[in-house]
Write a protein that holds these residues in place. Sequence first.
Motif, PDB file in Angstrom:
ATOM      1  N   ILE A 161      68.628  57.990  45.544  1.00 16.89           N
ATOM      2  CA  ILE A 161      69.882  58.762  46.834  1.00 16.89           C
ATOM      3  C   ILE A 161      71.367  57.525  46.806  1.00 16.89           C
ATOM      4  O   ILE A 161      72.153  58.639  46.532  1.00 16.89           O
ATOM      5  CB  ILE A 161      69.325  58.461  47.774  1.00 16.89           C
ATOM      6  N   ASP A 162      71.100  56.396  46.357  1.00 15.63           N
ATOM      7  CA  ASP A 162      72.705  56.050  45.679  1.00 15.63           C
ATOM      8  C   ASP A 162      73.233  56.419  45.172  1.00 15.63           C
ATOM      9  O   ASP A 162      74.205  56.577  44.947  1.00 15.63           O
ATOM     10  CB  ASP A 162      71.912  53.807  45.768  1.00 15.63           C
ATOM     11  N   THR A 163      72.380  56.833  43.571  1.00  9.99           N
ATOM     12  CA  THR A 163      72.714  56.860  42.071  1.00  9.99           C
ATOM     13  C   THR A 163      73.593  58.551  42.951  1.00  9.99           C
ATOM     14  O   THR A 163      74.660  58.735  42.291  1.00  9.99           O
ATOM     15  CB  THR A 163      71.938  57.010  41.066  1.00  9.99           C
ATOM     16  N   LEU A 164      72.336  58.862  43.207  1.00  2.73           N
ATOM     17  CA  LEU A 164      73.634  60.827  43.521  1.00  2.73           C
ATOM     18  C   LEU A 164      74.308  60.286  44.655  1.00  2.73           C
ATOM     19  O   LEU A 164      75.939  61.573  44.636  1.00  2.73           O
ATOM     20  CB  LEU A 164      72.861  61.333  44.388  1.00  2.73           C
TER      21      LEU A 164
ATOM     22  N   ASN B 275      76.839  58.473  44.571  1.00  2.93           N
ATOM     23  CA  ASN B 275      77.749  57.823  43.830  1.00  2.93           C
ATOM     24  C   ASN B 275      78.415  58.772  43.122  1.00  2.93           C
ATOM     25  O   ASN B 275      79.746  58.851  42.570  1.00  2.93           O
ATOM     26  CB  ASN B 275      78.055  56.740  42.935  1.00  2.93           C
ATOM     27  N   LYS B 276      77.878  59.660  42.777  1.00 10.48           N
ATOM     28  CA  LYS B 276      78.083  60.755  41.094  1.00 10.48           C
ATOM     29  C   LYS B 276      78.643  61.750  42.315  1.00 10.48           C
ATOM     30  O   LYS B 276      79.467  61.771  41.992  1.00 10.48           O
ATOM     31  CB  LYS B 276      76.536  60.926  40.656  1.00 10.48           C
ATOM     32  N   ILE B 277      78.547  61.251  43.750  1.00 10.40           N
ATOM     33  CA  ILE B 277      78.871  63.440  44.407  1.00 10.40           C
ATOM     34  C   ILE B 277      80.601  62.260  44.956  1.00 10.40           C
ATOM     35  O   ILE B 277      81.370  63.748  44.550  1.00 10.40           O
ATOM     36  CB  ILE B 277      78.113  62.953  45.417  1.00 10.40           C
ATOM     37  N   GLN B 278      80.238  61.174  44.742  1.00 12.90           N
ATOM     38  CA  GLN B 278      82.040  60.515  45.365  1.00 12.90           C
ATOM     39  C   GLN B 278      83.114  60.511  43.937  1.00 12.90           C
ATOM     40  O   GLN B 278      83.996  60.840  44.070  1.00 12.90           O
ATOM     41  CB  GLN B 278      81.490  58.997  45.793  1.00 12.90           C
ATOM     42  N   LYS B 279      82.143  60.433  42.748  1.00 12.54           N
ATOM     43  CA  LYS B 279      83.472  60.394  41.593  1.00 12.54           C
ATOM     44  C   LYS B 279      83.698  61.993  41.418  1.00 12.54           C
ATOM     45  O   LYS B 279      84.727  62.477  41.127  1.00 12.54           O
ATOM     46  CB  LYS B 279      82.532  59.795  40.197  1.00 12.54           C
ATOM     47  N   LEU B 280      82.314  63.080  41.507  1.00 15.19           N
ATOM     48  CA  LEU B 280      83.132  64.323  41.516  1.00 15.19           C
ATOM     49  C   LEU B 280      83.984  64.496  42.174  1.00 15.19           C
ATOM     50  O   LEU B 280      84.585  65.750  42.279  1.00 15.19           O
ATOM     51  CB  LEU B 280      81.540  65.312  41.444  1.00 15.19           C
ATOM     52  N   PHE B 281      83.847  64.398  43.517  1.00 18.42           N
ATOM     53  CA  PHE B 281      84.887  64.520  44.751  1.00 18.42           C
ATOM     54  C   PHE B 281      86.297  63.995  44.109  1.00 18.42           C
ATOM     55  O   PHE B 281      87.525  64.639  44.696  1.00 18.42           O
ATOM     56  CB  PHE B 281      84.775  64.085  46.092  1.00 18.42           C
TER      57      PHE B 281
END
Length: 96
Positions: free
Chosen positions: A8-11, A13-19
């Motif tokens: 969940i933390d990895t996801l 982080n990835k979502i934040q990077k995508l945003f």
Amino acid sequence: MSEIAEIIDTLENKIQKLFLKINNLEQKNQALEQELKISAVATQNQNVVVDQLKKDFETLKMTNSLLGSEDYKRDTKLKINSLIREIDYCIAQLAD
């Protein structure tokens, strides 16, 4: 359970990077659109200048031929004949 938390933390982080990437791309897109508008205005202004220069050139050609230059004498004669025809047509319309 900790594996799920890590995923969940990895996801997240990835979502934040995508945003962040989306926001950066939107800003770049807006900057490019603004630059495109500026370029379009500059192009339009240059086209106006080119049209005016073409008109000035034609005027100079006619003036040169009227002053005795042999280069554009034929063009001037044709233009004068065209103007005479237009005047004759206007006179004929007024006479009717």
